[in-house]
Design an enzyme around this catalytic site. Structure first.
Site, short mmCIF file in Angstrom:
data_model
loop_
_atom_site.label_atom_id
_atom_site.label_comp_id
_atom_site.label_asym_id
_atom_site.label_seq_id
_atom_site.Cartn_x
_atom_site.Cartn_y
_atom_site.Cartn_z
N LYS A 1 0.87 -1.19 0.00
CA LYS A 1 0.00 0.00 0.00
C LYS A 1 0.90 1.22 0.00
O LYS A 1 2.03 1.16 0.49
CB LYS A 1 -0.88 0.01 1.26
CG LYS A 1 -2.12 0.87 1.13
CD LYS A 1 -3.28 0.17 0.44
CE LYS A 1 -4.41 1.13 0.15
NZ LYS A 1 -5.62 0.44 -0.34
N ASP B 1 -6.96 4.40 -4.62
CA ASP B 1 -7.64 4.28 -3.32
C ASP B 1 -8.24 5.67 -3.07
O ASP B 1 -8.46 6.42 -4.04
CB ASP B 1 -6.65 3.86 -2.21
CG ASP B 1 -7.34 3.50 -0.90
OD1 ASP B 1 -7.95 2.42 -0.82
OD2 ASP B 1 -7.31 4.30 0.07
P1 NDP Z 1 -13.02 7.76 -2.86
O1 NDP Z 1 -11.93 8.75 -2.67
O2 NDP Z 1 -13.60 7.56 -4.20
O3 NDP Z 1 -14.23 8.10 -1.86
C1 NDP Z 1 -14.02 8.19 -0.48
C2 NDP Z 1 -15.32 8.58 0.18
O4 NDP Z 1 -15.15 8.51 1.58
C3 NDP Z 1 -15.73 10.02 -0.11
O5 NDP Z 1 -17.13 10.11 -0.03
C4 NDP Z 1 -15.07 10.79 1.03
O6 NDP Z 1 -15.68 12.04 1.32
C5 NDP Z 1 -15.27 9.81 2.17
N1 NDP Z 1 -14.23 9.98 3.18
C6 NDP Z 1 -12.88 9.94 2.99
N2 NDP Z 1 -12.24 10.15 4.14
C7 NDP Z 1 -13.20 10.33 5.07
C8 NDP Z 1 -13.17 10.59 6.47
N3 NDP Z 1 -12.02 10.70 7.13
N4 NDP Z 1 -14.37 10.69 7.11
C9 NDP Z 1 -15.54 10.57 6.43
N5 NDP Z 1 -15.62 10.34 5.13
C10 NDP Z 1 -14.47 10.21 4.46
O7 NDP Z 1 -12.45 6.38 -2.27
P2 NDP Z 1 -12.95 4.88 -2.52
O8 NDP Z 1 -14.42 4.86 -2.71
O9 NDP Z 1 -12.07 4.28 -3.53
O10 NDP Z 1 -12.57 4.20 -1.13
C11 NDP Z 1 -13.49 4.13 -0.02
C12 NDP Z 1 -13.03 3.05 0.95
O11 NDP Z 1 -13.00 1.79 0.26
C13 NDP Z 1 -11.61 3.23 1.52
O12 NDP Z 1 -11.60 2.70 2.83
C14 NDP Z 1 -10.77 2.35 0.61
O13 NDP Z 1 -9.57 1.93 1.25
C15 NDP Z 1 -11.72 1.18 0.41
N6 NDP Z 1 -11.46 0.36 -0.75
C16 NDP Z 1 -11.41 0.91 -2.01
C17 NDP Z 1 -11.18 0.09 -3.10
C18 NDP Z 1 -11.24 0.61 -4.50
O14 NDP Z 1 -11.19 -0.22 -5.43
N7 NDP Z 1 -11.37 1.90 -4.72
C19 NDP Z 1 -10.89 -1.36 -2.93
C20 NDP Z 1 -11.07 -1.85 -1.58
C21 NDP Z 1 -11.31 -0.99 -0.55
P3 NDP Z 1 -15.15 13.39 0.62
O15 NDP Z 1 -15.66 13.35 -0.79
O16 NDP Z 1 -15.75 14.47 1.45
O17 NDP Z 1 -13.65 13.35 0.70
#
Ligand code: NDP
Length: 465
Positions: free
Chosen positions: A114, A154
């Site tokens: 990572k 991510d």
């Molecule tokens: P994105 O950046 O596309 O979206 C992240 C989302 O989470 C946004 O809505 C963001 O809000 C919100 N967010 C981020 N940080 C915080 C925080 N500290 N508190 C509250 N809300 C928060 O990321 P992904 O959708 O790709 O990833 C989401 C989760 O899924 C993560 O935990 C990631 O590790 C996990 N994941 C992702 C994969 C992938 O293929 N993308 C694979 C497996 C797991 P805002 O827009 O306001 O920043």
């Protein structure tokens, strides 16, 4: 007492895994695996570097960049890059550690890693983002490669950032190779990669519902609370709707958007939110004075309410399924209890380590003591592995220089999610004795199955003896 710096997120992820191994019969049957755990908990390599770039005002900016190459027993290091101001070594070590066992559960040949940076893409212009990505890859490029380490996206790293980084890698190395996944479709990306984590999560929960209800229930008619509104949340929501469920919330780092309407969110509304997020805007902007004309007509205040500074769990009334899809530790003990009181039956993590240890303990205690009427909890490393699995399929397509159809990739994704579910279920039955009438622990089963596979490969390769 250890003289190592405190790494709270990593210690939490380590303890979660270690405690499920300790509470099973694994170490009685294989006492030698204790040594393997000790060795597997230290990364093979950690790379840290500085990224210097120039903002639009011509001013110099500097950020910290990292790559944790945790374990390569099963294949090249594989895992996403996170760009977020909260990024530090503890968070990347927790994510890398989870990634090792998640990748093992996909059944594909991928090690765990990572990386990322404490760079905040919010409020940056496309030009600034491109400059940062170029600076980041200039350093990272010397440590990665299609057979060494293959990063992906991510939080904060979408196909746009992958494109900028891929271009810079190619310039520096004079090599077109599958060094990153999540690439654009016309230049080596795989169909279904953007959808894979969200879709895969919902496929996984379908198996949970089918097993727990002995085939009598599906997503149809279920109320589903989802946090986040990024990549994972959007595609999870679209698949839930396709399968007949009702999505009652989405959220972001500033607050939650909730609907009490019986139809829930529609696909057009989810697409409106996707466009908003590409423009790096907050959900709060939907009802603000400067909302764009499209969202003004798409979202009505009679259908939606926006609640600032809250996660959605305790604000949606009765629910059947909870899908945390934003970030780590986003369900607290109090929220876990609140979800149980609201009738939740299935909790599955789209985010990595979405639940605090306190929340997991509450879900697991409920499962153990309530037999047929219990909550069933699935950890991220089993339920959200669809994304990395399709990244693995993207690597295979790049090596073979061909592209599979949407149907082909989706079918393989469904098979992988089914096997992740069945592997966790069967391994729990084998190593955790709780009686036939209790639903098996998917967190224990998945941890044990992933760990055993990695530990055995490490032993074969002389990493421990
Ligand atoms: P994105 O950046 O596309 O979206 C992240 C989302 O989470 C946004 O809505 C963001 O809000 C919100 N967010 C981020 N940080 C915080 C925080 N500290 N508190 C509250 N809300 C928060 O990321 P992904 O959708 O790709 O990833 C989401 C989760 O899924 C993560 O935990 C990631 O590790 C996990 N994941 C992702 C994969 C992938 O293929 N993308 C694979 C497996 C797991 P805002 O827009 O306001 O920043």
């Amino acid at each position: 007492m250890s003289n190592l710096p405190s790494e709270p997120e990593f210690e939490q992820a380590y303890k979660e895994l270690a405690s499920t191994l300790e509470n099973s019969t694994l170490f009685q049957q294989h006492p030698e695996y204790r040594k393997a755990l000790k060795i597997a908990s230290i990364p093979e390599r950690v790379i840290q570097f500085r990224v210097v770039w120039e903002d639009d005002k011509g001013e110099l900016q500097v950020n910290r960049g990292y790559r944790v190459q945790f374990n390569s027993a099963l294949g090249p290091y594989k895992g996403g890059l996170r760009f977020h101001p909260s990024v530090n070594l503890s968070i990347l070590k927790f994510l890398g550690f989870e990634q090792i066992f998640k990748n093992a559960l996909t059944g594909l040949n991928m090690g765990g890693g990572k990386g990322g940076a404490d760079f905040d893409p919010k409020g940056k212009s496309d030009n600034e983002i491109r400059k940062f990505c170029v600076g980041f890859m200039t350093e990272l490029s010397r440590h990665i490669g299609a057979d060494t380490d293959v990063p992906a996206g991510d939080i904060g790293v979408s196909p746009r950032e992958i494109g900028f980084m891929f271009g810079q890698y190619k310039k520096i190395r004079n090599q077109w190779e599958g060094v990153l996944t999540g690439k654009g479709l016309s230049w080596g990306g795989s169909l279904i990669r953007p959808e894979a984590t969200g879709f895969g999560l919902v496929y996984y929960v379908q198996h949970m519902i089918q097993h727990a209800s002995k085939g009598s229930e599906t997503f149809a008619g279920k109320r589903v609370v989802i946090s986040g509104s990024g990549n994972v949340a959007q595609y999870a929501a679209l698949k839930v709707i396709e399968l007949g469920g009702t999505v009652v919330s989405l959220s972001d780092s500033q607050g939650s958007l909730i609907t009490e309407s019986p139809e829930g969110f529609t696909p057009a509304e989810i697409e409106g939110i996707a466009a908003l997020k590409v423009a790096r805007k907050q959900l709060s902007s939907i009802f603000s004075a400067d909302a764009d004309a499209h969202n003004n007509t798409l979202f009505s205040q009679s259908k939606f309410k926006y609640i600032p500074n809250v996660r959605p769990w305790l604000h949606v009334g009765k629910v059947d399924v909870a899908l945390p899809c934003a970030t780590q530790n986003e369900i607290s003990s109090e929220e876990a209890q609140g979800l149980i009181d609201a009738g939740v039956k299935y909790v599955a993590e789209g985010s990595n380590m979405g639940s605090t240890q306190g929340a997991i303990d509450i879900f697991e205690a409920h499962r153990e003591s309530n037999k047929n009427n219990s909550i069933w909890y699935a950890p991220g490393k089993a339920a959200n592995l669809g994304g990395v699995a399709v990244s693995g399929l993207e690597m295979a397509q790049n090596s073979a220089r061909l592209n599979w159809t949407r149907e082909e990739v989706d079918r393989k994704l469904q098979d992988i999610m089914k096997s992740s579910f069945e592997n966790g279920l069967e391994t729990a039955k084998r190593f955790v004795s709780e009686g036939e009438e209790v639903l098996p622990s998917l967190v224990a089963g998945s941890n044990i199955a992933g760990f055993m596979k990695v530990a055995a490969a490490m032993k074969d390769q002389g990493d421990w003896w």
